[in-house]
Design an enzyme around this catalytic site. Structure first.
Site, mmCIF file in Angstrom:
data_model
loop_
_atom_site.group_PDB
_atom_site.id
_atom_site.type_symbol
_atom_site.label_atom_id
_atom_site.label_comp_id
_atom_site.label_asym_id
_atom_site.label_seq_id
_atom_site.Cartn_x
_atom_site.Cartn_y
_atom_site.Cartn_z
ATOM 1 N N SER A 265 1.025 -0.819 0.019
ATOM 2 C CA SER A 265 0.184 0.030 0.407
ATOM 3 C C SER A 265 0.911 1.494 0.156
ATOM 4 O O SER A 265 1.964 1.170 0.433
ATOM 5 C CB SER A 265 -1.067 -0.117 1.181
ATOM 6 O OG SER A 265 0.065 0.195 2.548
ATOM 7 N N ASP A 266 0.297 3.134 -0.418
ATOM 8 C CA ASP A 266 1.032 3.646 -0.647
ATOM 9 C C ASP A 266 0.976 3.766 1.374
ATOM 10 O O ASP A 266 0.272 3.397 2.292
ATOM 11 C CB ASP A 266 0.874 4.905 -0.843
ATOM 12 C CG ASP A 266 1.801 6.431 -1.059
ATOM 13 O OD1 ASP A 266 2.892 5.793 -0.265
ATOM 14 O OD2 ASP A 266 1.894 6.476 -2.179
ATOM 15 N N TRP A 267 1.444 5.132 1.472
ATOM 16 C CA TRP A 267 1.296 4.991 3.356
ATOM 17 C C TRP A 267 0.577 5.739 3.871
ATOM 18 O O TRP A 267 -0.326 6.297 3.190
ATOM 19 C CB TRP A 267 2.917 6.653 3.525
ATOM 20 C CG TRP A 267 3.442 6.838 4.968
ATOM 21 C CD1 TRP A 267 1.937 7.585 5.645
ATOM 22 C CD2 TRP A 267 4.075 7.135 5.399
ATOM 23 N NE1 TRP A 267 2.349 7.964 6.369
ATOM 24 C CE2 TRP A 267 3.880 7.843 6.534
ATOM 25 C CE3 TRP A 267 5.380 6.816 4.832
ATOM 26 C CZ2 TRP A 267 4.758 7.926 7.321
ATOM 27 C CZ3 TRP A 267 6.442 7.187 6.400
ATOM 28 C CH2 TRP A 267 5.860 8.275 7.253
#
Ligand code: BGC
Length: 717
Positions: A265-267
C-alpha cells in the site's frame, strides 16, 4: 532456500508472526535504529507494542550500512524464526549522487543514460543497505498543477513506458545477487497522475478505455521488465479507492497481467479507506485491502490489529494471508537475505561508490542532456571572454536537487555560481530577490552588478517544496518579484538569459517575453551548476525535448499533444469562425508543445519516404527521412515518429508517438533515419476493450517536435 523450504517456514509461523510480515514500519520503530526518538507515542497511536515490532517484515526509509546492519542484527536476535527484514526506501532520482528529477530525465529522451542513472542510484543505495526502491514512479500526467509531475517522465504512454523499462533495468537488472542491484517497486497503481483539478490525493474518474489507452501501459511495461513490486495509489479510481480495489489489483494486475510479486500500500493508504468512506473502521479497511490483494500495509496497523480476528470469525481465509506472506518470503529469498541478511551493506563500499567521480560524471552528463533550450535569439552559447552578471534567487542556491533527494546534501551540490565560475573569466553575482519576497536593496545591488556586464543570466524558479507530494499549485506562473527582476534586467538593454529551476511545466509567457534566451534546467541534481554552465557555454549542445507540454496558461490544463479529434476542429478547412472547439481568449496550442526543444545546431528534414503506400498485417512499412545538420556546430537531434489512425471504430488521437531516434550529426552531415512500422503498433483499445487494429488509412508524421512535422499517408489492409 528452496520453494519447499519457504513453504515449510510458512507452516512454522504463528498467525501473529505471519501478520507481522505484512507490516512495514519506519526506521525509528526498530530497536537497532540509531535514533528511536519518542517512539512510544506513535506506537500507542498505532496500537502496536514491542512484540509486534519483533514480527515486522520490512523497514521504511533506513539507510547507511552501519544503521541497516545494526537494525538487522538486533532484529534477527529477537525474531523467533530468524526471518530477516526487508529495507525499502525512496531512491527516486539518485541516492547521494542526485540526478535530475524524472520529468527532466524524460526530456533527455535518452533511455541509456536513464538506465545508467538508476544503476548508479542502485549501487550507492545497495552499499548503504537498501534492498528495494519505491521507484520507478510512472504515473502519466497531463496536469502541471499536480506537484508530482516532477516524479514521472511526462505525458506520453510510449515514452513513459520506455523510461519505465530503463529504470527497472537500471535499478534491478535481473536482480543478480553478485551485482549492486535493488528490487524495483513501480508506483502508484493506478492512475494517480490524473487527480481532478491537479490536486494531490483527489478523485480520479476515467473510462476503462482511457485507462488502458494511456495510463496503464507504463506500469505494464515495468512489470514486463521484471519489476518485483507494485505500490497502490492513494486515489479512488471510478469510485473505489485503489488500495481496496479488487478488480484493479486482483483483476487487472494479478489475473490479467500475471503479476505474482509483492503489492504494497502507499503510506497509510489502508487506513485511509475509512476517510474515503468505504470502510467503517480499521477492521473493515484491513479486510478490504487484503481481499483486494494488498500484501504489505505501510505505516498503519489495520492488518496487525485485525487480521487474526477476521480469520477467527471466518470473514477472511487463512489462505489469503498465507498467499501474501509467501510472496514476501519469496522476495526476501530472491534477494538472498536468508543467506546474507546484510546483502551489500558495507561502510567500505559506501566510501568507494557514493559520490564517486564516475557517479558525478554520469549525473552531470544526464543533467546537461535534460536541460531544454526553449528560446534563443542569438545569445547562447555565451562567450567565455564576456563579462557575465548572474542574478536571481537561484544564482547561488543549493536547492536544485528537487523533491525526493533526501540522501543528497547541500554541501555536495554544485550551484550555478560555482559551475559558471569554472568556465567564465569574469562573473559577478547578486541574487536580486528571494523566491517570493524582495527588497529594494537586493534589487539595487543586482541592477548595479548587471550594469557592469555584457550579458545577464537570471536564475529563477520554484522552491523544491512547491512541487512533489502535496506540492500542488493553482497558479503556475513564477512569483511576481521574480518576474519583476527579469523585467528590470531586460530594461537595461543587455542580452538576458533566463535559466529556470522548477518541478513542473510553468506558464512562461512573461518569461519568454522578457528574456532573449530561456533555458529550462528543471531540478538538475548534484552536478546541476556544472551542467547549466556546460549548456550556457556550449560545452554541451542542448538536445533535450519536452516530455510534457508547456501550457500557454493554466486555463488550458489539461493540455497534451495526443488529444482526440473533436467534431469541430479549429483547423478544419471548412471551420467556422465561432462554432469550433476553441477558447476565445487564448490559443488551443500550448506555449511549447510536447517534443519541443532547440539546439545550437540547425537541422533540416528532407521529404518523408515510405517503402509502400499500403501494408498488410504481416508487412513492415519502412519510413525514412534525411536529417541534415545545416549549421557549423555538431549536435544531437531527437527525430520523432507519430502516427494517426485517420478512421477508427473509436476516435483516435490526432497524433501518437510511436518511435524516436537520437542522432548525432557533425556540421554539414546528413543521416538517413529509418523507422519501421508493423501492425501491432497500430492497435488500440476498442469499445469492447479488444486491442486490435482497423484496416484503413493512417497518417505517419516525422519531425523535430509534435507540431513541426512532415506527413504521408498509407493504408493498412
Ligand atoms: C508516497 C510514496 C512513497 C511513500 C514512502 C508516500 O507518501 O506517496 O510515493 O513511496 O510515501 O515514502
Amino acid at each position: 532456500m528452496t520453494e519447499a523450504q519457504l513453504k515449510d517456514l510458512l507452516t512454522q509461523m504463528t498467525t501473529e508472526e505471519k501478520v507481522g510480515q505484512l507490516l512495514q514500519l519506519a526506521t525509528p520503530f526498530f530497536k537497532g535504529a540509531s535514533d528511536r526518538g519518542e517512539i512510544t507515542g506513535p506506537m500507542e497511536n498505532m496500537n502496536i507494542n514491542e512484540e509486534d515490532i519483533k514480527h515486522t517484515g520490512s523497514v521504511l526509509g533506513a539507510s547507511g550500512a552501519r544503521e541497516t546492519i545494526n537494525i538487522q542484527k538486533t532484529h534477527l536476535e529477537e525474531n523467533r524464526l530468524g526471518i530477516p527484514l526487508l529495507f525499502m526506501s525512496d531512491i527516486i532520482h539518485g541516492f547521494k549522487t542526485i540526478f535530475p528529477v524524472p520529468l527532466a530525465i524524460g526530456c533527455s529522451w535518452d533511455i541509456e543514460l536513464a538506465e545508467k542513472s538508476a544503476a548508479v542510484a542502485a549501487k550507492e543505495a545497495a552499499a548503504s543497505g537498501v534492498h528495494v526502491t519505491f521507484a520507478p514512479m510512472v504515473d502519466l500526467s497531463r496536469d502541471p498543477r499536480w506537484g508530482r509531475v516532477m516524479e514521472s517522465t511526462g505525458e506520453d504512454p510510449h515514452l513513459n513506458s520506455q523510461f519505465a523499462r530503463a529504470f527497472v533495468r537500471g535499478f534491478q537488472g535481473d536482480l543478480d545477487n553478485d551485482a549492486h542491484k535493488v528490487a524495483s517497486c513501480v508506483k502508484h497503481f493506478a492512475a494517480y497522475g490524473a487527480p481532478e483539478g491537479g490536486r494531490d490525493y483527489n478523485t480520479v474518474d476515467m473510462s476503462e478505455w482511457m485507462l488502458r489507452e494511456n495510463y496503464l501501459p507504463a506500469y505494464k511495461a515495468a512489470l514486463e521488465e521484471g519489476c518485483e513490486m507494485v505500490m497502490t495509489a492513494f486515489n479512488i479510481l471510478n469510485g473505489i479507492p485503489a488500495t481496496g480495489n479488487e478488480s484493479l489489483m486482483r483483476g487487472i494486475l494479478r489475473e490479467e497481467w500475471g503479476f505474482d510479486g509483492v503489492l504494497i500500500s502507499d503510506w497509510g493508504a489502508v487506513k485511509e479507506l475509512i476517510p474515503h468512506g468505504v470502510a467503517e473502521d480499521q477492521k473493515q479497511a484491513a479486510e478490504l485491502a487484503l481481499k483486494a490483494g494488498v500484501d504489505i500495509e505501510m505505516m498503519t496497523s489495520c492488518y496487525t490489529n485485525h487480521v487474526q480476528e477476521l480469520i477467527e470469525e471466518g470473514s477472511l481465509e487463512e489462505s489469503t494471508l498465507d498467499e501474501g506472506v509467501l510472496r514476501i518470503l519469496q522476495l526476501k529469498n530472491k534477494l538472498g537475505l536468508f543467506d546474507n541478511p546484510h546483502r551489500f551493506a558495507s561502510e567500505e563500499d559506501e566510501k568507494k561508490y557514493i559520490l564517486s567521480p564516475e557517479h558525478r560524471r554520469a549525473s552531470r552528463e544526464l543533467a546537461a542532456k535534460s536541460i531544454v533550450l526553449l528560446k534563443n535569439e542569438d545569445v547562447l552559447p555565451l562567450n567565455a571572454e564576456k563579462k557575465v552578471a548572474l542574478v536571481g534567487p537561484f544564482a547561488s542556491n543549493t536547492d536544485i536537487l528537487g523533491p525526493w533527494s533526501w540522501g543528497g546534501s547541500a554541501e555536495d551540490t554544485v550551484t550555478v555560481e560555482t559551475g559558471l565560475n569554472q568556465q567564465l573569466k569574469d562573473l559577478a553575482v547578486a541574487k536580486g530577490t528571494d523566491l517570493r519576497d524582495g527588497n529594494e536593496e537586493d534589487l539595487k545591488a543586482a541592477l548595479q552588478t548587471a550594469e557592469q556586464a555584457d550579458v545577464v543570466v537570471v536564475a529563477l524558479g520554484e522552491h523544491s517544496d512547491w512541487s512533489g507530494e502535496a506540492g500542488c499549485l493553482a497558479d503556475i506562473r513564477l512569483p511576481e518579484v521574480q518576474l519583476d527582476l527579469l523585467k528590470k534586467m531586460k530594461q537595461l538593454g543587455k542580452p538576458v538569459v533566463a535559466v529556470l529551476f522548477n518541478g513542473r511545466p510553468l506558464d512562461l509567457r512573461e518569461v519568454t517575453e522578457h528574456a532573449d534566451a530561456v533555458v529550462e534546467a528543471w531540478y538538475p541534481g548534484t552536478e546541476g551548476g556544472n551542467a547549466v554552465a556546460d549548456i550556457l557555454l556550449g560545452k554541451v549542445n542542448p538536445s533535450a525535448k519536452l516530455s510534457m507540454s508547456m501550457p500557454y496558461s493554466v486555463g488550458q490544463v489539461p493540455v497534451y499533444y495526443n488529444s482526440y479529434s473533436t467534431g469541430r476542429p479549429k483547423d478544419a478547412p471548412d471551420a467556422q469562425e465561432r462554432y469550433v472547439s476553441q477558447y476565445l481568449d487564448i490559443p488551443n496550442e500550448p506555449l511549447f508543445p510536447f517534443g519541443y526543444g532547440l539546439s545550437y545546431s540547425q537541422f533540416e528534414y528532407g521529404e518523408l519516404q515510405l517503402s509502400a503506400d499500403r501494408m498488410t498485417k504481416e508487412d513492415t512499412l519502412t519510413v525514412t527521412v534525411d536529417v541534415t545538420n545545416v549549421s557549423d556546430i555538431p549536435g544531437e537531434e531527437v527525430v520523432q515518429l507519430y502516427v494517426r489512425d485517420n478512421v477508427g471504430q473509436v476516435v483516435r488521437p490526432t497524433k501518437e508517438l510511436k518511435d524516436f531516434r537520437k542522432v548525432a550529426l557533425q556540421p554539414g552531415h546528413t543521416e538517413t533515419v529509418t523507422f519501421q512500422i508493423t501492425e501491432p503498433q497500430l492497435r488500440y483499445y476498442h469499445a469492447n476493450m479488444e486491442h486490435t487494429s482497423d484496416p484503413g488509412e493512417f497518417t505517419v508524421f516525422v519531425g523535430t517536435n509534435s507540431q513541426d512535422v512532415k506527413a504521408k499517408r498509407f493504408r493498412l489492409e
